[in-house]
Motif scaffolding. Structure first.
Motif, PDB file in Angstrom:
ATOM      1  N   SER A 221       0.850  -1.190   0.000  1.00 11.97           N
ATOM      2  CA  SER A 221       0.000   0.000   0.000  1.00 11.97           C
ATOM      3  C   SER A 221       0.883   1.237   0.000  1.00 11.97           C
ATOM      4  CB  SER A 221      -0.910   0.006   1.229  1.00 11.97           C
ATOM      5  OG  SER A 221      -0.140   0.153   2.409  1.00 11.97           O
ATOM      6  N   ALA A 222       0.310   2.349  -0.471  1.00  9.29           N
ATOM      7  CA  ALA A 222       1.070   3.597  -0.508  1.00  9.29           C
ATOM      8  C   ALA A 222       1.519   3.999   0.893  1.00  9.29           C
ATOM      9  CB  ALA A 222       0.226   4.698  -1.142  1.00  9.29           C
ATOM     10  N   GLU A 223       0.650   3.830   1.865  1.00 11.27           N
ATOM     11  CA  GLU A 223       0.979   4.210   3.240  1.00 11.27           C
ATOM     12  C   GLU A 223       2.145   3.382   3.765  1.00 11.27           C
ATOM     13  OE1 GLU A 223      -2.021   3.578   2.091  1.00 11.27           O
ATOM     14  OE2 GLU A 223      -2.878   5.614   2.172  1.00 11.27           O
ATOM     15  N   ALA A 224       2.146   2.073   3.434  1.00  4.73           N
ATOM     16  CA  ALA A 224       3.224   1.201   3.907  1.00  4.73           C
ATOM     17  C   ALA A 224       4.557   1.587   3.266  1.00  4.73           C
ATOM     18  CB  ALA A 224       2.889  -0.256   3.583  1.00  4.73           C
ATOM     19  N   VAL A 225       4.514   1.924   1.976  1.00  6.06           N
ATOM     20  CA  VAL A 225       5.735   2.320   1.267  1.00  6.06           C
ATOM     21  C   VAL A 225       6.315   3.590   1.882  1.00  6.06           C
ATOM     22  CG1 VAL A 225       6.653   3.167  -0.924  1.00  6.06           C
ATOM     23  CG2 VAL A 225       5.103   1.211  -0.904  1.00  6.06           C
ATOM     24  N   PHE A 226       5.471   4.613   2.064  1.00  5.73           N
ATOM     25  CA  PHE A 226       5.961   5.888   2.589  1.00  5.73           C
ATOM     26  C   PHE A 226       6.432   5.753   4.040  1.00  5.73           C
ATOM     27  CE2 PHE A 226       2.833   7.679  -0.632  1.00  5.73           C
ATOM     28  CZ  PHE A 226       3.818   7.936  -1.562  1.00  5.73           C
ATOM     29  N   ALA A 227       5.728   4.943   4.822  1.00  2.30           N
ATOM     30  CA  ALA A 227       6.127   4.753   6.223  1.00  2.30           C
ATOM     31  C   ALA A 227       7.480   4.054   6.303  1.00  2.30           C
ATOM     32  CB  ALA A 227       5.062   3.937   6.959  1.00  2.30           C
ATOM     33  N   ARG A 228       7.680   3.057   5.442  1.00  2.00           N
ATOM     34  CA  ARG A 228       8.956   2.327   5.444  1.00  2.00           C
ATOM     35  C   ARG A 228      10.099   3.231   4.982  1.00  2.00           C
ATOM     36  NH1 ARG A 228      12.211  -0.004   7.404  1.00  2.00           N
ATOM     37  NH2 ARG A 228      13.195  -1.991   6.898  1.00  2.00           N
ATOM     38  N   LEU A 229       9.856   4.020   3.941  1.00  2.00           N
ATOM     39  CA  LEU A 229      10.895   4.927   3.451  1.00  2.00           C
ATOM     40  C   LEU A 229      11.207   6.016   4.479  1.00  2.00           C
ATOM     41  CD1 LEU A 229       9.801   5.311  -0.287  1.00  2.00           C
ATOM     42  CD2 LEU A 229      11.874   4.219   0.554  1.00  2.00           C
ATOM     43  N   GLN A 230      10.192   6.461   5.195  1.00  2.58           N
ATOM     44  CA  GLN A 230      10.417   7.475   6.229  1.00  2.58           C
ATOM     45  C   GLN A 230      11.289   6.917   7.346  1.00  2.58           C
ATOM     46  OE1 GLN A 230       6.862   9.220   7.869  1.00  2.58           O
ATOM     47  NE2 GLN A 230       7.951  10.343   9.461  1.00  2.58           N
ATOM     48  N   SER A 231      11.069   5.662   7.724  1.00  3.49           N
ATOM     49  CA  SER A 231      11.876   5.057   8.784  1.00  3.49           C
ATOM     50  C   SER A 231      13.325   4.870   8.355  1.00  3.49           C
ATOM     51  CB  SER A 231      11.278   3.700   9.182  1.00  3.49           C
ATOM     52  OG  SER A 231      11.409   2.756   8.124  1.00  3.49           O
ATOM     53  N   ILE A 232      13.560   4.726   7.041  1.00  2.15           N
ATOM     54  CA  ILE A 232      14.924   4.511   6.534  1.00  2.15           C
ATOM     55  C   ILE A 232      15.664   5.826   6.352  1.00  2.15           C
ATOM     56  CG2 ILE A 232      16.276   3.669   4.566  1.00  2.15           C
ATOM     57  CD1 ILE A 232      14.085   1.549   4.150  1.00  2.15           C
ATOM     58  N   THR A 233      14.994   6.812   5.757  1.00  2.00           N
ATOM     59  CA  THR A 233      15.669   8.061   5.378  1.00  2.00           C
ATOM     60  C   THR A 233      15.375   9.230   6.306  1.00  2.00           C
ATOM     61  OG1 THR A 233      13.842   8.733   3.916  1.00  2.00           O
ATOM     62  CG2 THR A 233      15.594   7.367   2.955  1.00  2.00           C
ATOM     63  N   GLY A 234      14.305   9.130   7.088  1.00  3.95           N
ATOM     64  CA  GLY A 234      13.918  10.236   7.959  1.00  3.95           C
ATOM     65  C   GLY A 234      13.137  11.324   7.242  1.00  3.95           C
ATOM     66  N   ILE A 235      12.772  11.095   5.981  1.00  2.80           N
ATOM     67  CA  ILE A 235      11.996  12.079   5.216  1.00  2.80           C
ATOM     68  C   ILE A 235      10.511  11.886   5.521  1.00  2.80           C
ATOM     69  CG2 ILE A 235      11.447  12.945   2.908  1.00  2.80           C
ATOM     70  CD1 ILE A 235      14.103  11.732   1.966  1.00  2.80           C
ATOM     71  N   GLU A 236       9.816  12.976   5.776  1.00  9.72           N
ATOM     72  CA  GLU A 236       8.398  12.895   6.121  1.00  9.72           C
ATOM     73  C   GLU A 236       7.589  12.235   5.005  1.00  9.72           C
ATOM     74  OE1 GLU A 236       6.881  13.653   8.893  1.00  9.72           O
ATOM     75  OE2 GLU A 236       8.675  14.390   9.902  1.00  9.72           O
ATOM     76  N   ALA A 237       6.604  11.438   5.408  1.00 10.55           N
ATOM     77  CA  ALA A 237       5.789  10.699   4.439  1.00 10.55           C
ATOM     78  C   ALA A 237       5.040  11.644   3.499  1.00 10.55           C
ATOM     79  CB  ALA A 237       4.808   9.783   5.171  1.00 10.55           C
TER      80      ALA A 237
END
Length: 284
Positions: A221-237
């Motif tokens: 899901s889009a939410e899962a992708v953005f949440a995972r990327l935020q946890s890796i890079t620290g960039i807001e979803a």
């Protein structure tokens, strides 16, 4: 000499040596931290067109697209063109360039980037040929020193491709090779647009990966992708979502602009690619 040995030598001579990801560097959190800490250092100091009087945005777009065509036709490393694009935008942010010299500066940026990233760099003579002999060999060597001076010889710029393997190793998607290929295509497309030059490379890389994941890994899901990327890079979803939508808009615009090419016959095998990064093959 045995025939098999001769064939093996021929194959070795034709094969281009490529580096592979180092698992030690991918597992070391300090590498990712250092990339995130240093990336802002290599952004243009000013918007490119704040300093230019003669060069217009569409002119830069044409030259950057030409640089992408050259790097793809010469089968350069994927890092070469984004790095050359970074050099180009940084130079335009600190030096006024007449429009008649814009392609010359682009050729020189590609020349320097290939020296840094390629096993066999592009030759100046070949770049002169790609300009249709509108520039001379002496002009390339002279402008090379000017560009290096303007870049302060700080050439090891961080680009979006530097983050790909780091993020993918932490995401662990299913079809890793395909997702990486899609993301590299989106990054190349972003590198032809000056508006992405002022964005942190980690943001462009993450948004490109999000676009690739949405196109391939439909179970995410889009939410899962953005949440995972935020946890890796620290960039807001929300920031990731906004820039991912910008990349999708660029892809749609590109496909719309080039839709007429589908009705034309394909190029002959000895002709160069008309669309260097074959983005039209991507299902979007």
């Amino acid at each position: 000499m045995d025939i098999d040995c001769v064939e093996l030598m021929c194959m070795e001579a034709e094969e281009e040596r490529r580096a592979f990801p180092d698992p030690v560097l991918l597992k070391d959190e300090r590498v990712m931290e250092r990339l995130l800490k240093s990336e802002d250092r290599y952004l243009p100091s000013h918007p490119p067109f704040q300093f230019q009087k003669d060069v217009k945005p569409y002119m830069l777009k044409i030259v950057l697209s030409w640089m992408l065509e050259v790097s793809e036709e010469q089968k350069c490393e994927d890092d070469v063109f984004p790095l050359a694009s970074n050099y180009m935008c940084r130079v335009l942010a600190v030096m006024q360039v007449p429009r008649r010299q814009l392609q010359l500066v682009g050729a020189v940026c590609l020349f320097i980037a290939s020296k840094l990233k390629e096993t066999t760099p592009l030759s100046a003579e070949k770049l002169v040929m790609y300009t249709d002999y509108s520039v001379q060999l002496a002009e390339i060597t002279e402008m090379e020193m000017v560009v290096l001076f303007r870049l302060k010889w700080d050439l090891s710029a961080i680009t979006p491709n530097d983050f790909l393997d780091q993020i993918l190793d932490r995401l662990k998607p299913g079809d890793l090779k395909r997702i990486k290929r899609y993301a590299q295509t989106y990054i190349a497309l972003c590198s032809t647009e000056f508006k992405f030059a002022s964005m942190p490379p980690s943001l462009v890389s993450s948004a490109s990966l999000a676009t690739a994941l949405r196109a391939i890994e439909t179970e995410w899901s889009a939410e899962a992708v953005f949440a995972r990327l935020q946890s890796i890079t620290g960039i807001e979803a929300d920031c990731l979502r906004h820039h991912q939508e910008q990349i999708e808009a660029e892809v749609v615009q590109f496909l719309t602009f080039n839709s007429s090419d589908k009705s034309s016959p394909p190029p002959k095998s000895d002709e160069g690619p008309t669309t260097p990064t074959d983005i039209r093959d991507i299902v979007y």
